[in-house]
Design a protein around this motif. Sequence first.
Motif, short mmCIF file in Angstrom:
data_model
loop_
_atom_site.label_atom_id
_atom_site.label_comp_id
_atom_site.label_asym_id
_atom_site.label_seq_id
_atom_site.Cartn_x
_atom_site.Cartn_y
_atom_site.Cartn_z
N GLY A 10 30.20 -12.50 -23.84
CA GLY A 10 29.08 -11.65 -23.40
C GLY A 10 29.90 -9.78 -23.37
N ARG A 11 31.09 -9.91 -23.45
CA ARG A 11 31.90 -8.82 -23.43
C ARG A 11 31.81 -8.10 -24.72
NH1 ARG A 11 33.15 -4.29 -23.64
NH2 ARG A 11 34.84 -3.32 -23.25
N LEU A 12 31.50 -8.67 -25.94
CA LEU A 12 31.63 -8.47 -27.25
C LEU A 12 30.52 -7.25 -27.62
CD1 LEU A 12 32.55 -11.44 -28.85
CD2 LEU A 12 33.95 -9.81 -28.17
N HIS A 28 30.80 -19.44 -17.92
CA HIS A 28 31.62 -19.37 -16.60
C HIS A 28 31.13 -18.29 -16.22
CE1 HIS A 28 35.16 -19.62 -14.09
NE2 HIS A 28 35.00 -18.46 -14.13
N TYR A 29 30.37 -17.42 -16.68
CA TYR A 29 29.45 -16.35 -16.11
C TYR A 29 28.01 -16.35 -16.24
CZ TYR A 29 34.41 -14.07 -16.41
OH TYR A 29 35.44 -14.10 -16.37
N LEU A 30 27.67 -17.77 -16.22
CA LEU A 30 26.26 -18.14 -16.13
C LEU A 30 25.80 -17.89 -17.59
CD1 LEU A 30 25.17 -16.59 -12.87
CD2 LEU A 30 26.36 -18.84 -13.09
N GLU A 31 25.45 -16.70 -18.17
CA GLU A 31 24.54 -16.48 -19.28
C GLU A 31 25.16 -15.56 -20.25
OE1 GLU A 31 21.75 -13.76 -16.64
OE2 GLU A 31 21.43 -15.86 -16.83
N GLY A 32 26.42 -15.22 -20.17
CA GLY A 32 27.03 -14.47 -21.09
C GLY A 32 27.02 -14.43 -22.47
N LYS A 72 23.62 -13.86 -24.15
CA LYS A 72 23.45 -12.59 -24.62
C LYS A 72 24.41 -12.32 -25.95
CE LYS A 72 22.20 -11.76 -19.77
NZ LYS A 72 22.82 -11.58 -18.61
N PHE A 125 26.10 -23.36 -24.54
CA PHE A 125 24.91 -22.84 -23.63
C PHE A 125 24.71 -23.88 -22.16
CE2 PHE A 125 22.81 -21.33 -27.76
CZ PHE A 125 23.30 -19.89 -27.44
N GLY A 126 24.59 -22.84 -21.45
CA GLY A 126 24.31 -23.83 -19.96
C GLY A 126 25.82 -23.86 -19.25
N ASP A 127 26.89 -23.55 -20.06
CA ASP A 127 28.22 -23.99 -19.54
C ASP A 127 29.11 -22.70 -19.34
OD1 ASP A 127 28.76 -26.40 -18.96
OD2 ASP A 127 29.53 -27.13 -20.70
N CYS A 150 34.65 -13.13 -21.54
CA CYS A 150 33.28 -13.97 -21.80
C CYS A 150 32.94 -13.19 -23.06
CB CYS A 150 32.52 -13.76 -21.02
SG CYS A 150 30.60 -14.17 -21.24
#
Lengths: 149, 679
Positions: free
Chosen positions: A48-50, A77-81, A84, A73-75, A46
């Motif tokens: 978000g991991r970055l 796989h982990y909701l909101e990564g 962020k 956005f909104g798609d 994701c």
Amino acid sequence: MAENPEGWKPKILGLVCNWCSYAGADLAGGARMQYPPDIRIVRVMCTGRLDPLFIMKAFTDGADAVLVSGCHFGDCHYLEGNYKAAKRMFLVKSLLKNIGLDDRRLRMTFVSASEGAKWAKVVEDVVNVTHELGPSPFNRKYGELKELV
Amino acid sequence: MAEAVSPTTSKKPETPRIGVFICHCGTNIAGSIDIDAVKEYAKTLPNVAYVDDYKYQCSMPGQVNIREQIDANKLTGVVVAACTPRLHEPTFRAASKDGGLNPFRFEMANIREQNSWVHMHDREGATEKAKDAVRIAVAKAALLEDLYPKSVPVERAAMVVGAGVAGMQAALDLANAGIKTYLIEKEPSIGGRMSQLDKTFPTLDCSQCILTPKMVDVGRAENIVLMVNSEVEDVEGYIGNFDVTIRRKATGVLSPEEAEAKGIVGGGCTGCGDCGPVCPVTKPNEFEMNMAPRKAIYIYHPQVVPLLYTIDWDSCVKCGLCVEACGEKKAIDLEMQDELVQVKVGTVILATGYEVFPIENKEEWGYKRYDNVITSLEFERLICASGPTGGHLVRPSDGETPMRIGFVLCAGSRDNTGIGKPYCSRFCCMYSLKHAHQIIEKIPGAVPYIFYMDIRSFGKMYEEFYYRIQDEGAKFIRGRVSNIQEDPVTKNVTVYVEDTLLGRPMEIELDMVVLAAAVQPTELTNKTRKLFGVSCSQDGWLLEAHPKLNPCGTTTAGVFLAGACQGPKDIPDSVAQAEGAASAASIPIHKGEVELEPYYAMCIEEKCAGCGMCVNLCPYQALSLVEKDGRTVMQVTEAKCKGCGTCGGFCPGGAIWMNHFATPQIVAQIDAFLLGGEQ
């Protein structure tokens, strides 16, 4: 466009998420969509991991550009990564400006698993912009540190 | 720099010995990449102990070679440079495991989908990129650690969202396999679009006759918990353990079971129909495409399952006349509230169907402006014996029987103007042929005119049906209708079209025009898919895990697709996919347990300052702060963690270790690319 040094080829790092953009890039391959080969992909689950430090590390290592690509956005796989990640990219962009790098060297895009054509276009765009900007000042071989304050 | 090993590693200090296996994929890779050059280059990389290439690395000899070389060369990690890990990572992990290596010591370099296939005319560029990809993969492989997937038990229940023909079939199959199945439907009755149709192509079966027995079966099935007027509100959990919250919307009417639970003996709705006639409010009936009236307390049609009346709160004036009419049964509760129900299921099937594209957006055809321009679904209701006209086809403007009827195919489909849909809606050709047949059969002397681009009669016995309709006298005009004009006096409609076979423009005056409107995913599909983390294509149709090899699966483990929500489908295709999805969804349930990827986060406690930033970032509430040895540190609930790494991307102290995507591993990849392997 300034004349770029002979022999220089852009070094572009692509940090892409597993579920959307990596799959979109695979789809571009399946459809044999042709784009320039100047990008190297590191896959994460994701965006978000970055950690912002990954991107700063890439630039200090001499990357000419970094492309971060996740789900729309909104798609996520982990909701909101991806939200962020997008917030962090604003931070990194301002950091880049502070150290004298053109913030167009960092780009975040949203490419879904069904957007193979978009992926090809995004890479082409990033390669074109990087050609316009020339080698990064930090580029080990072609960079000119004098650009820096 | 961050720690090089995880806090719980079993990895002993070792010098990495990586084996690199380069695949030709026939000419798919070797055609654009100089395999020998990549091979020679790989030999020069640090930590590489063995390099080989093979024509098809995924074939049995290729896999056997990996297995044997692991042992022969005492490899600690394996890199295969081939296709995408989304295709063959499981294959090569299994091969590594067979060779005695932990499967998570395997790393893949994608040199096909993201290289040879997209740089087919740049051999030099592609070869350089492949070398870099191998170098990046080797750098990661050198730091990979043993990981052990966790098995979790699977709840012995399933859920099907949407009770059209696909959802019903899937639910029946699951129920018959002995699995408790929750069937969720947003409308007051099951049956979906198919229950609105008159006849089905090409067999001309009566749609209701073949569907209602199935509806009754669903209503009766012991293992099916039917929830109509319900929507999925929230989803938590993962394969085997989905916690789903369902909103059961207040219908204002108690079923006999609900009434009994409330102590009303012998009460509840029996579907007797005493309430409807006394209701003072009249509204258009959506089931009849708004061509017939209904009351504020209503059923769509007499065959509904379950046979329970429903109150439309938007139009109900709460006068209480229905309550009086219901009398002793006490089935009506005007103060009823929505109810949230929690259920736990192991697997889920989405079967949320389609809706008709708003064809009035194509203004040139005058839908909603001209009385005698209707859609195919309206035509279905008008020609259906149980429809508003009892099956007598009439013109909406004057109730006369139309004799010249036009059918406009691809109405909004295969439309690249940006107004319509670029895709083929797939079943419009066939149902329009069926409509033509029905007119010829029912109205002596009537002539159907079919305006088409191509007739796509691809299914079993479909082409034969097309020939039959030609023989029956339908007129086929190949051309896209550019405009439709209404005569204000007669209300006849004139169709303007270029006959592209004769190469000349035509004007044809008709009594009525039927638009075979495009179909699109329902609005609710988009909301529901997001709750389950399922992707969609650019057109909004739900995305299957693989277009060829996994058409029922999605990228969310444990969630499957059935019917038209994945793309326009006719009835046999929807039913076939439903049976496939039901089979796929029952596998984990029958197996009893599933393995989860061990990509969860871990806390490096010595570095954790207990700030708690990560706790708020986690979308799954998997992290918490605990007291340990007099300090506050973060703790991960592994079963809740899905491995996105959002916490690890933010931790200011670098105190979070993401299994398989750990900071040192990612940094090693970045360094390997940009510094050419030097550290």
